[in-house]
Design a protein around this motif. Structure first.
Motif, PDB file in Angstrom:
ATOM      1  N   GLY A 105       0.820  -1.171   0.109  1.00 55.83           N
ATOM      2  CA  GLY A 105       0.043  -0.110  -0.024  1.00 55.83           C
ATOM      3  C   GLY A 105       0.897   1.335  -0.174  1.00 55.83           C
ATOM      4  O   GLY A 105       1.839   1.274  -0.311  1.00 55.83           O
ATOM      5  N   PRO A 106       0.421   2.538   0.479  1.00 56.17           N
ATOM      6  CA  PRO A 106      -1.005   2.436   1.323  1.00 56.17           C
ATOM      7  C   PRO A 106      -2.000   1.929   0.315  1.00 56.17           C
ATOM      8  O   PRO A 106      -2.315   2.315  -0.770  1.00 56.17           O
ATOM      9  CB  PRO A 106      -0.974   4.009   1.616  1.00 56.17           C
ATOM     10  N   VAL A 107      -3.052   1.459   1.034  1.00 55.54           N
ATOM     11  CA  VAL A 107      -4.560   1.099   0.730  1.00 55.54           C
ATOM     12  C   VAL A 107      -5.486   1.863   1.309  1.00 55.54           C
ATOM     13  O   VAL A 107      -5.552   2.132   2.616  1.00 55.54           O
ATOM     14  CB  VAL A 107      -4.662  -0.283   0.511  1.00 55.54           C
ATOM     15  N   PRO A 108      -6.610   2.200   0.709  1.00 58.34           N
ATOM     16  CA  PRO A 108      -7.804   2.902   1.387  1.00 58.34           C
ATOM     17  C   PRO A 108      -8.413   1.732   2.175  1.00 58.34           C
ATOM     18  O   PRO A 108      -8.860   0.619   1.521  1.00 58.34           O
ATOM     19  CB  PRO A 108      -8.535   3.561   0.327  1.00 58.34           C
ATOM     20  N   SER A 109      -8.484   2.027   3.264  1.00 61.04           N
ATOM     21  CA  SER A 109      -9.247   0.833   4.435  1.00 61.04           C
ATOM     22  C   SER A 109     -10.539   1.666   4.984  1.00 61.04           C
ATOM     23  O   SER A 109     -10.605   2.702   5.329  1.00 61.04           O
ATOM     24  CB  SER A 109      -8.335   0.669   5.456  1.00 61.04           C
ATOM     25  N   ARG A 110     -11.567   0.699   4.691  1.00 60.99           N
ATOM     26  CA  ARG A 110     -13.042   1.335   5.195  1.00 60.99           C
ATOM     27  C   ARG A 110     -12.783   1.809   6.631  1.00 60.99           C
ATOM     28  O   ARG A 110     -13.675   2.465   7.218  1.00 60.99           O
ATOM     29  CB  ARG A 110     -13.917   0.001   5.135  1.00 60.99           C
ATOM     30  N   ARG A 111     -12.075   1.029   7.411  1.00 62.35           N
ATOM     31  CA  ARG A 111     -11.932   1.124   8.927  1.00 62.35           C
ATOM     32  C   ARG A 111     -10.879   2.060   9.480  1.00 62.35           C
ATOM     33  O   ARG A 111     -11.165   2.558  10.657  1.00 62.35           O
ATOM     34  CB  ARG A 111     -12.154  -0.108   9.519  1.00 62.35           C
ATOM     35  N   LEU A 112      -9.936   2.536   8.400  1.00 63.77           N
ATOM     36  CA  LEU A 112      -8.917   3.066   9.072  1.00 63.77           C
ATOM     37  C   LEU A 112      -8.152   4.307   8.425  1.00 63.77           C
ATOM     38  O   LEU A 112      -7.420   5.173   9.066  1.00 63.77           O
ATOM     39  CB  LEU A 112      -7.581   1.853   9.467  1.00 63.77           C
ATOM     40  N   GLY A 113      -8.758   4.341   7.408  1.00 67.50           N
ATOM     41  CA  GLY A 113      -8.566   5.658   6.441  1.00 67.50           C
ATOM     42  C   GLY A 113      -7.327   4.938   5.549  1.00 67.50           C
ATOM     43  O   GLY A 113      -7.446   3.923   5.156  1.00 67.50           O
ATOM     44  N   LEU A 114      -6.253   5.853   5.113  1.00 65.06           N
ATOM     45  CA  LEU A 114      -5.234   5.482   4.305  1.00 65.06           C
ATOM     46  C   LEU A 114      -4.094   4.758   4.934  1.00 65.06           C
ATOM     47  O   LEU A 114      -3.505   5.126   5.698  1.00 65.06           O
ATOM     48  CB  LEU A 114      -4.431   6.750   3.380  1.00 65.06           C
ATOM     49  N   SER A 115      -4.253   3.456   4.668  1.00 64.19           N
ATOM     50  CA  SER A 115      -3.522   2.283   5.504  1.00 64.19           C
ATOM     51  C   SER A 115      -2.088   1.807   4.835  1.00 64.19           C
ATOM     52  O   SER A 115      -2.435   1.324   4.043  1.00 64.19           O
ATOM     53  CB  SER A 115      -4.381   1.614   6.030  1.00 64.19           C
ATOM     54  N   GLU A 143       3.249  -3.050  -8.976  1.00 59.47           N
ATOM     55  CA  GLU A 143       2.227  -2.341  -7.841  1.00 59.47           C
ATOM     56  C   GLU A 143       0.943  -3.163  -7.823  1.00 59.47           C
ATOM     57  O   GLU A 143       0.268  -3.542  -6.818  1.00 59.47           O
ATOM     58  CB  GLU A 143       2.059  -0.887  -7.561  1.00 59.47           C
ATOM     59  N   LEU A 144       0.244  -2.971  -9.046  1.00 62.04           N
ATOM     60  CA  LEU A 144      -0.973  -3.731  -9.281  1.00 62.04           C
ATOM     61  C   LEU A 144      -1.021  -5.252  -8.801  1.00 62.04           C
ATOM     62  O   LEU A 144      -1.874  -5.599  -8.293  1.00 62.04           O
ATOM     63  CB  LEU A 144      -1.696  -3.331 -10.828  1.00 62.04           C
ATOM     64  N   LEU A 145      -0.108  -5.820  -9.422  1.00 69.18           N
ATOM     65  CA  LEU A 145       0.110  -7.255  -9.092  1.00 69.18           C
ATOM     66  C   LEU A 145       0.078  -7.556  -7.838  1.00 69.18           C
ATOM     67  O   LEU A 145      -0.274  -8.573  -6.946  1.00 69.18           O
ATOM     68  CB  LEU A 145       1.251  -8.036 -10.002  1.00 69.18           C
ATOM     69  N   GLU A 146       1.116  -6.809  -7.139  1.00 67.34           N
ATOM     70  CA  GLU A 146       1.255  -6.944  -5.651  1.00 67.34           C
ATOM     71  C   GLU A 146       0.109  -6.699  -4.729  1.00 67.34           C
ATOM     72  O   GLU A 146      -0.297  -7.535  -3.862  1.00 67.34           O
ATOM     73  CB  GLU A 146       2.200  -5.796  -5.221  1.00 67.34           C
ATOM     74  N   ALA A 188      -8.422  -0.385  -7.411  1.00 73.25           N
ATOM     75  CA  ALA A 188      -7.080  -0.341  -7.932  1.00 73.25           C
ATOM     76  C   ALA A 188      -6.835   0.764  -8.534  1.00 73.25           C
ATOM     77  O   ALA A 188      -5.701   1.327  -8.243  1.00 73.25           O
ATOM     78  CB  ALA A 188      -6.926  -1.615  -8.679  1.00 73.25           C
ATOM     79  N   CYS A 189      -7.643   1.358  -9.247  1.00 68.16           N
ATOM     80  CA  CYS A 189      -7.304   2.719 -10.025  1.00 68.16           C
ATOM     81  C   CYS A 189      -7.301   3.804  -8.843  1.00 68.16           C
ATOM     82  O   CYS A 189      -6.382   4.445  -9.151  1.00 68.16           O
ATOM     83  CB  CYS A 189      -8.772   3.055 -10.958  1.00 68.16           C
ATOM     84  N   LYS A 190      -8.161   3.743  -7.917  1.00 66.13           N
ATOM     85  CA  LYS A 190      -8.089   4.955  -6.758  1.00 66.13           C
ATOM     86  C   LYS A 190      -6.735   4.609  -6.065  1.00 66.13           C
ATOM     87  O   LYS A 190      -6.149   5.957  -5.829  1.00 66.13           O
ATOM     88  CB  LYS A 190      -9.018   4.694  -5.832  1.00 66.13           C
TER      89      LYS A 190
END
Ligand code: SF4
Length: 325
Positions: A13-23, A258-261, A273-275
């Motif tokens: 990541g970082p990935v957007p998490s529903r519970r934590l924000g940008l995680s 990054e996408l494959l990861e 994935a786009c976001k």
């Protein structure tokens, strides 16, 4: 670039998490190491079901990778989760303390809570800012059916651990309750859950269901109306964990690697994935088509949405994945 990072990425990541924000995710486990083998797991079936914490991936390499990634991008929180149960790593406390004290970042731990009956495991998590354990039932039989735990883990032990940790811990205690249609959504189940949750007294109760393709097709999502009714019944500390709405990302990078990861960590929708990676839809389609043609990923429909899922043969031994809790 660090050679270790290329061969074994512990950070994603970082990935957007529903519970934590940008995680910024940290994976402390070889795929797939867990105390449970949940029906709803999005990482896949557990291959190493164990209950004894031990030294798993190298802590120094993990800390180095987190620091490197934080120099390249920003995140709201560093989240310890990954390919199973993070408290199975006996070095988790060192990672929490390094991220908190040296990197001055918020730290969250996504845990199934099954090892909190052990005092040394509770002690290791005390420095985290947020701990997010999971509960599905107040009945042993349902608990066993949903989680298929290691024989050492029982519902009584889970509940004992959650209550003990609640008393000792000063950070934010967010209890996730995962609902599966036909398994733990009956009135009897929900009434018992309310009783049990009342005794644990978490800061908040976050209601969840099967949002991504699960390990077992028997794990069926609850519809939103039923989830809302349960939320009302559980009282004002309960909330439904909403889909993440944040627009765009900050420095998450882009491109095929990054996408494959990202797909290796968990099933992924095109939009997220786009976001997350800052890809435009055309680039995304080009990349995903290439992966599909090579057999690296496959498409899977879940609740009317297409997810991209890593092909089992593509994931090498020791690779990491996110549990998505
Ligand atoms: S959902 Fe979480 S606790 Fe359950 S098997 Fe997967 S990683 Fe383990």
């Amino acid at each position: 670039m660090n050679k270790n990072r290329v061969s074994t990425p512990y950070v994603f990541g970082p990935v957007p998490s529903r519970r934590l924000g940008l995680s910024l995710g940290v994976d402390l486990l070889p795929r797939k190491t867990c105390t449970y083998d949940c029906l709803y797991c999005q990482v896949g079936r557990t291959t190493d079901r164990c209950a004894e914490p031990r030294d798993l991936v190298p802590v120094e390499a993990v800390i180095r990778q987190v620091a490197e990634r934080l120099r390249e991008c920003s995140a709201d929180v560093v989240t310890l989760s990954g390919s199973g149960e993070p408290t199975l790593h006996s070095g988790i406390q060192r990672v929490i303390e390094a991220v908190r004290e040296v990197m001055d970042m918020q730290v969250a731990v996504l845990t199934n809570g099954s090892l909190l009956w052990r005092p040394e495991v509770r002690e290791r998590l005390l420095a985290a800012h947020k701990v997010l354990p999971t509960l599905t039932s107040g009945y042993e039989e349902t608990f066993q059916r949903i989680h298929r735990p290691h024989p050492q883990i029982t519902l009584a032990r889970l509940l004992e651990g959650l209550s003990a940790f609640r008393k000792e811990y000063r950070g934010l205690f967010l209890l996730e309750v995962v609902f599966l249609a036909g398994l733990n959504d009956t009135d009897r189940e929900v009434e018992r859950l309310r009783e049990v949750i009342g005794r644990i007294a978490p800061d908040r109760v976050q209601l969840n269901t099967v949002a991504r393709p699960p390990a077992d097709p028997g794990a069926v999502a609850l519809d939103r109306d039923r989830l809302k009714a349960i939320m009302t019944f559980l009282g004002n500390r309960a909330e439904i964990v909403a889909e993440f709405q944040r627009k765009g990302t900050r420095g998450a990078g882009n491109g095929g690697r990054e996408l494959l990861e990202m797909i290796r960590r968990r099933p992924v929708r095109a939009e997220e994935a786009c976001k997350t990676l800052g890809l435009d839809p055309v680039t995304f389609q080009d990349l995903i088509r290439g992966f599909l043609d090579k057999g690296l990923v496959r498409e899977e429909e879940h609740l009317g949405t297409t997810f991209y899922v890593i092909s089992e043969r593509e994931v090498p031994e020791g690779e990491q994945n996110s549990n998505g809790r």
